[in-house]
Scaffold this active site. Structure first.
Site, PDB file in Angstrom:
ATOM      1  N   ASP A 143     -15.209  47.352 -62.168  1.00  0.00           N
ATOM      2  CA  ASP A 143     -14.233  47.842 -63.143  1.00  0.00           C
ATOM      3  C   ASP A 143     -14.944  48.828 -64.065  1.00  0.00           C
ATOM      4  O   ASP A 143     -16.051  48.556 -64.551  1.00  0.00           O
ATOM      5  CB  ASP A 143     -13.682  46.659 -63.940  1.00  0.00           C
ATOM      6  CG  ASP A 143     -12.572  47.077 -64.891  1.00  0.00           C
ATOM      7  OD1 ASP A 143     -11.416  47.099 -64.453  1.00  0.00           O
ATOM      8  OD2 ASP A 143     -12.871  47.374 -66.061  1.00  0.00           O
ATOM      9  N   ASP A 179      -8.313  60.541 -64.730  1.00  0.00           N
ATOM     10  CA  ASP A 179      -8.269  60.721 -63.278  1.00  0.00           C
ATOM     11  C   ASP A 179      -9.565  61.351 -62.769  1.00  0.00           C
ATOM     12  O   ASP A 179     -10.065  60.992 -61.691  1.00  0.00           O
ATOM     13  CB  ASP A 179      -7.086  61.613 -62.886  1.00  0.00           C
ATOM     14  CG  ASP A 179      -5.746  60.906 -63.041  1.00  0.00           C
ATOM     15  OD1 ASP A 179      -5.736  59.664 -63.220  1.00  0.00           O
ATOM     16  OD2 ASP A 179      -4.713  61.603 -62.990  1.00  0.00           O
ATOM     17  N   GLU A 208      -8.311  51.110 -62.806  1.00  0.00           N
ATOM     18  CA  GLU A 208      -9.719  51.475 -62.853  1.00  0.00           C
ATOM     19  C   GLU A 208     -10.590  50.437 -62.150  1.00  0.00           C
ATOM     20  O   GLU A 208     -11.783  50.361 -62.373  1.00  0.00           O
ATOM     21  CB  GLU A 208     -10.185  51.629 -64.319  1.00  0.00           C
ATOM     22  CG  GLU A 208     -10.182  50.354 -65.135  1.00  0.00           C
ATOM     23  CD  GLU A 208      -8.865  50.071 -65.846  1.00  0.00           C
ATOM     24  OE1 GLU A 208      -8.902  49.310 -66.823  1.00  0.00           O
ATOM     25  OE2 GLU A 208      -7.820  50.609 -65.433  1.00  0.00           O
TER      26      GLU A 208
END
Length: 253
Positions: A121, A138, A164
């Site tokens: 993560d 992004d 994410e």
């Protein structure tokens, strides 16, 4: 094309057939036939044969075009089917496997082999989105995927299972080997230049689970996710192995 009243299909080459019959009759009566009649029959036969050749060539060309168009259509249909399958199994932003495809892959692999699952993560990703906007977020996600692709072994599969959050599926890898891969990924992300407006870097936290064949995605992911949150609570930018993972198998040579 017209058809006879009987409903039978019209003969495309009826005129040529009639000329042939006349020529055969003239040949049979050649001795009694006048030269002018023979010449006329032969001339008609020649004209009919020439028309037959023209029509045959035209039909062959039409058939070739139809076959080419059909082949092109089949090729395009195959391309569209492959494109639809790819879209169904891959994340549109990054091109890696989506969550559903990862679940299917892990469960299929577990039928016959041991498996390590890395869950990672991006640390403080919300801050990145809030501070610099989603286009920058992004860009960071794409940069993380590039880091993963540069480090993972050829047998690994990368998936995006959340905004994410990512997974790396490692078939036939022990915990120790998987930990080395995860550390390589962590280091690659930590040292990558994401070119953020404030010059800050990006890090990620990692959790690893390992299980022998016969496992399933939910169990493996749950263990790796627990280890991930241990890494988060421990300060982030680190790798943790699930405490409940079984002893790793001896990797075959």
């Amino acid at each position: 094309m017209d058809t006879p009243a009987t409903g039978s299909p019209a003969d495309l080459f009826e005129a040529e057939n009639q000329s042939l019959l006349v020529a055969r009759a003239s040949q049979a009566a050649f001795v009694e036939a006048e030269p002018i009649q023979c010449r006329q029959a032969l001339g008609d036969l020649i004209l009919a044969y020439e028309r037959l050749l023209r029509e045959t060539r035209r039909l062959v060309r039409r058939s070739d075009r139809a076959e080419l168009e059909m082949n092109q259509l089949n090729t395009r249909l195959q391309e569209l089917a492959a494109e639809l399958e790819h879209r169904a199994n891959h994340d549109p932003l990054t091109g890696v496997l989506n969550r559903a495809a990862v679940i299917e892959l892990v469960n299929r692999r577990f039928i016959h082999e041991d498996l390590a699952l890395i869950v990672l993560d991006i640390d403080h990703f919300k801050r990145i989105n809030d501070s610099f906007g989603h286009p920058t977020g992004d860009k960071v996600i794409l940069g993380v995927v590039a880091c993963l692709q540069a480090v993972v072994p050829a047998t690994a599969q990368i998936g995006r299972v959340g905004g994410e959050e990512f997974t790396v599926v490692l078939p036939r890898q022990s915990e120790a080997e998987s930990e080395r891969v995860a550390e390589g990924l962590r280091h690659a992300i930590e040292t990558h230049n994401f070119d953020l407006p404030d010059g800050s870097g990006v890090t990620a936290s990692f959790g690893i689970s390992w299980a022998p064949s016969g496992g399933d995605f939910d169990s493996a992911y749950g263990l790796a996710d627990e280890a991930l949150y241990v890494a988060k609570r421990g300060g982030r930018n680190q790798v943790r192995i699930a405490a409940s993972s079984l002893h790793p198998f001896q990797h075959e040579v």
